[in-house]
Design a protein around this motif. Structure first.
Motif, mmCIF file in Angstrom:
data_model
loop_
_atom_site.group_PDB
_atom_site.id
_atom_site.type_symbol
_atom_site.label_atom_id
_atom_site.label_comp_id
_atom_site.label_asym_id
_atom_site.label_seq_id
_atom_site.Cartn_x
_atom_site.Cartn_y
_atom_site.Cartn_z
ATOM 1 N N PHE A 157 0.818 -1.214 0.000
ATOM 2 C CA PHE A 157 0.000 0.000 0.000
ATOM 3 C C PHE A 157 0.852 1.266 0.000
ATOM 4 N N MET A 158 1.952 1.259 0.764
ATOM 5 C CA MET A 158 2.725 2.487 0.955
ATOM 6 C C MET A 158 3.870 2.645 -0.039
ATOM 7 N N TYR A 159 4.390 1.543 -0.574
ATOM 8 C CA TYR A 159 5.595 1.656 -1.387
ATOM 9 C C TYR A 159 5.442 1.055 -2.789
ATOM 10 N N VAL A 160 4.996 -0.212 -2.868
ATOM 11 C CA VAL A 160 5.007 -0.913 -4.150
ATOM 12 C C VAL A 160 3.966 -0.350 -5.123
ATOM 13 N N LEU A 161 2.698 -0.265 -4.675
ATOM 14 C CA LEU A 161 1.638 0.221 -5.571
ATOM 15 C C LEU A 161 1.871 1.664 -6.026
ATOM 16 N N PRO A 162 2.254 2.608 -5.141
ATOM 17 C CA PRO A 162 2.563 3.963 -5.623
ATOM 18 C C PRO A 162 3.707 3.989 -6.626
ATOM 19 N N LYS A 163 4.698 3.107 -6.424
ATOM 20 C CA LYS A 163 5.821 3.044 -7.361
ATOM 21 C C LYS A 163 5.347 2.617 -8.744
ATOM 22 N N LEU A 164 4.306 1.783 -8.789
ATOM 23 C CA LEU A 164 3.751 1.319 -10.060
ATOM 24 C C LEU A 164 2.702 2.270 -10.618
ATOM 25 N N GLY A 165 2.459 3.373 -9.920
ATOM 26 C CA GLY A 165 1.478 4.347 -10.377
ATOM 27 C C GLY A 165 0.047 3.968 -10.067
ATOM 28 N N LEU A 166 -0.152 3.054 -9.116
ATOM 29 C CA LEU A 166 -1.500 2.615 -8.742
ATOM 30 C C LEU A 166 -1.869 3.210 -7.389
#
Length: 246
Positions: A157-166
């Protein structure tokens, strides 16, 4: 005649192959005259009881169907044991490999001295079966739940998804937890099982599973190296610094 009863549950990931079965047979039969049996239940429902590991390996169904239950039993001859001034000793080893239910246990009953020595020998055999890399996925149930329901979804929620633009909605975090828990459970069950019965059909299935895991791991490693190369190496080579994180 001092008697005892020893029951133990074996933890962490384990691999049992033909050599391990023969070690069990050798150690148990070494107690003296008695009856050795190995009962195997296949996933097609067929069950067979044999008097040696050699008979099991020679059984045609061993190469054709996966095994879900193994029971190894030894009962020392009561007359011989009592003539030597001690109680007869019996041993039972259980391995159950079913979806959502995996158990490895052993139980010893009888003469105290024989059980103490046999427990040490069985523990030595079980230590040789531990799969250390897969054991990471089979830690204590509380730590397992904390990882699947807290650590993993938080990192996503905090790192992986934002990195993917989600952008995952905050009020949908519970749904993300459920998805992570389900994915983690499937990964453990099929890619990193706690128990592998690696003889006959089981050996072929374990080899196929290992190949799939290695291929997927290779894709992840290549993808990570490609990202590092594009974001760091090419940026440095072209003299264009990487933009600061927002």
């Amino acid at each position: 005649m001092a008697n005892t009863n020893v029951e133990r549950k074996i933890h962490f990931a384990r691999d049992f192959d033909e050599r391990t079965l023969r070690n069990f047979e050798s150690r148990l039969s070494g107690l003296g005259p008695g009856r050795f049996e190995i009962t195997v239940t296949f996933k097609n429902g067929f069950s067979v009881t044999l008097t040696s590991v050699a008979e099991l390996i020679a059984l045609p169904m061993t190469d054709a169907d996966p095994v879900k239950r193994v029971a190894i039993n030894f009962s020392e001859d009561a007359g011989v044991a009592r003539s030597n001034g001690r109680s007869p000793t019996s041993a039972n080893v259980r391995m159950i490999d079913e979806i959502g239910y995996t158990v490895i246990t052993y139980e010893l009953r009888g003469d105290y001295g024989a059980c103490v020595g046999l427990q040490h020998e069985l523990d030595t055999i079980f230590r040789s079966t531990r799969a250390y890399a897969r054991s990471v996925f089979h830690i204590h149930i509380i730590a397992d739940l904390l990882f699947a329901l807290a650590a993993l979804p938080i990192v996503l929620f905090m790192y992986v998804l934002p990195k993917l633009g989600l952008n995952w909605p905050t009020d949908g975090f519970f749904v993300l937890q459920i998805l992570c828990f389900a994915a983690y459970g499937i990964l453990k069950t099929f890619a990193f099982p706690r128990l592998q019965l690696k003889w006959g059909y089981g050996a072929k299935a374990a080899a196929q599973r290992s190949l799939v895991v290695k291929v997927l791991a290779g894709f992840l490693i290549v993808g990570a190296l490609s990202t590092i190369y594009q974001d760091v190496v090419l940026s440095w080579w072209k003299g264009t610094p990487k933009p600061p994180a927002q």
